[in-house]
Design an enzyme around this catalytic site. Structure first.
Site, PDB file in Angstrom:
ATOM      1  N   CYS A  88      -0.758  -6.927  -1.462  1.00  0.00           N
ATOM      2  CA  CYS A  88      -1.539  -6.260  -0.712  1.00  0.00           C
ATOM      3  C   CYS A  88      -1.188  -4.813  -0.274  1.00  0.00           C
ATOM      4  O   CYS A  88      -1.835  -4.021   0.318  1.00  0.00           O
ATOM      5  CB  CYS A  88      -1.641  -7.221   0.699  1.00  0.00           C
ATOM      6  SG  CYS A  88      -1.918  -8.843   0.713  1.00  0.00           S
ATOM      7  N   HIS A 349     -10.395  -7.278   3.010  1.00  0.00           N
ATOM      8  CA  HIS A 349      -9.244  -7.106   2.543  1.00  0.00           C
ATOM      9  C   HIS A 349      -9.295  -7.326   1.013  1.00  0.00           C
ATOM     10  O   HIS A 349      -8.956  -8.509   0.516  1.00  0.00           O
ATOM     11  CB  HIS A 349      -8.413  -8.201   3.089  1.00  0.00           C
ATOM     12  CG  HIS A 349      -7.075  -8.029   2.852  1.00  0.00           C
ATOM     13  ND1 HIS A 349      -6.461  -7.074   2.111  1.00  0.00           N
ATOM     14  CD2 HIS A 349      -5.697  -9.073   3.109  1.00  0.00           C
ATOM     15  CE1 HIS A 349      -5.189  -6.977   1.957  1.00  0.00           C
ATOM     16  NE2 HIS A 349      -4.840  -8.327   2.269  1.00  0.00           N
ATOM     17  N   CYS A 378       1.356  -6.283   5.753  1.00  0.00           N
ATOM     18  CA  CYS A 378       2.274  -7.256   5.372  1.00  0.00           C
ATOM     19  C   CYS A 378       1.774  -7.651   3.855  1.00  0.00           C
ATOM     20  O   CYS A 378       0.605  -7.447   3.356  1.00  0.00           O
ATOM     21  CB  CYS A 378       1.976  -8.581   6.155  1.00  0.00           C
ATOM     22  SG  CYS A 378       0.463  -9.450   6.170  1.00  0.00           S
TER      23      CYS A 378
END
Length: 393
Positions: A88, A349, A378
């Site tokens: 991510c 996302h 994160c």
């Protein structure tokens, strides 16, 4: 030390899983932005020293998706490119690598960002290379395993959010309320045209008729309420609190920007948006990966020689409501300064792109009153990355 600036920061709309971008490869989304940035700035493509793009789900796309995006985006063969995978954090890590290459004097201009098409991630048949003797075989979902599974504990990222919810005593209602607030902020921003300056429309050719032009994020939902979200079943544990409604989505999209030395920007008359002040990365127990931004933010602030109170706006990736609430509690963040246009729970996302996406959204909020911003994400496996920027003066 060389001052590193950011210019021409853009993103595509974010598509939902199986939505408008399901047939558009990640590298085409990236190429769209590269082409737009070159056109917008009038930059000679051969002036670009390197292209660095985050992309997590690379299987089946072909060698080095960043290189594909660069070439399809109109850059000459002489401009090198490489692809980054820090899950991510990939998009923001790409920008950090660009920053480092400029500080060391290796590069002057880098195109950096992230891209992802989770809808196109393939199914894998492991151990099939040399055939099967007998019996049933199963497929592995590369999106789930390579993008959303904690390899150390062999469970979904959602369980790490459940772990934080238990550790911090975060209720289902708190998570659902957080998710509703994210959606409401995103709806308001979308209706007011607050994303328009950062979004580059994507034209999708059709077999018949005119192309479809995607101009808005597909995941933003009106009429979401705590009551409606409360009806959703837990997604990861029978008695859990994390649901599809209070977690980020599975999405497709890209984000990109020019990372330059200040001297080169002046030489080429390119107006920077911001100065990169510093980065921070941090690691924690993978089972509570979502709390890692706390350490990354603290390191980024220290390296930027700033205090938390100096920050005017925060763009923190909303992987899960429980994770976001835990970080907010630890850092004691002022809610009115955090994700003021909504976050990933509403917007989406696309994992390899999100690190660049949150920074693009932050950069378009900087003005005479909002001068300093911080972004963080994160990262699956127990990590996080953060960056601090200031409006260019």
């Amino acid at each position: 030390m060389t001052r590193v600036v950011l210019a021409a920061a853009y993103r595509t709309p974010i598509g939902v899983f199986g939505g408008a971008f399901k047939d558009v490869p990640a590298y085409d989304l990236g190429a769209t932005l590269i082409e737009h940035i070159i056109k917008e700035t009038g930059l000679n493509p051969s002036e670009i020293d390197e292209v660095i793009i985050g992309n997590v789900l690379q299987a089946g796309q072909g060698q080095n998706p960043a290189r594909i995006a660069a070439m399809k985006g109109g850059l000459p063969e002489t401009v090198p490119a490489f692809t980054v995978n820090k899950v991510c954090g990939s998009g923001l890590k790409s920008i950090q690598l660009a920053y480092q290459s400029i500080v060391t004097g290796e590069n002057d201009i880098v195109l950096a960002g992230g891209m992802e098409n989770m809808s196109q991630s393939p199914m894998l048949v492991n151990n099939s290379r040399f055939g099967f003797k007998m019996g049933h075989q199963s497929m592995v979902d590369s999106m789930v395993y390579d993008g959303l599974t904690d390899v150390f504990n062999q469970y979904h990222m959602g369980i790490t959010a459940e772990n934080l919810a238990e550790q911090y005593g975060i209720s289902r209602e708190e998570q659902d309320t957080f998710a509703v607030n994210s959606q409401q902020k995103a709806v308001r921003a979308q209706q007011n045209g607050e994303f328009d300056s950062e979004i580059v429309p994507v034209s999708i050719p059709q077999r018949k008729g005119e192309p479809i032009v995607v101009t808005k994020d597909e995941g933003v939902r009106e009429n979401v309420s705590v009551e409606k979200l409360s009806r959703l079943r837990p997604a990861f544990k029978k008695d859990g609190t994390v649901t599809a409604g209070n977690a980020s989505g599975i999405n497709d999209g890209a984000a990109m920007m020019l990372v330059m030395s200040e001297d080169k920007a002046k030489e080429l008359n390119i107006e920077p948006l911001a100065v990169l002040d510093g980065f921070g990365s941090h690691g924690v127990d993978p089972s509570i990966m979502g709390i890692a931004p706390v350490g990354a933010v603290e390191k980024a602030l220290k390296r930027s020689k700033k205090e938390l109170s100096d920050i005017d706006v925060f763009e923190l990736n909303e992987a899960f409501a429980a994770q976001s609430l835990a970080v907010d509690r630890e850092l004691k963040l002022p809610p009115e300064k955090v994700n003021v246009k909504g976050g990933a729970i509403a917007l989406g996302h696309p994992i390899g792109a999100s690190g660049a996406r949150v920074l693009v959204t932050l950069l378009h909020q900087l003005n005479d009153e909002v001068e300093t911003g911080l972004t963080s994400l994160c990262i699956g496996g127990g990590q996080a990355i953060a960056a601090v920027v200031s409006k260019y003066k």
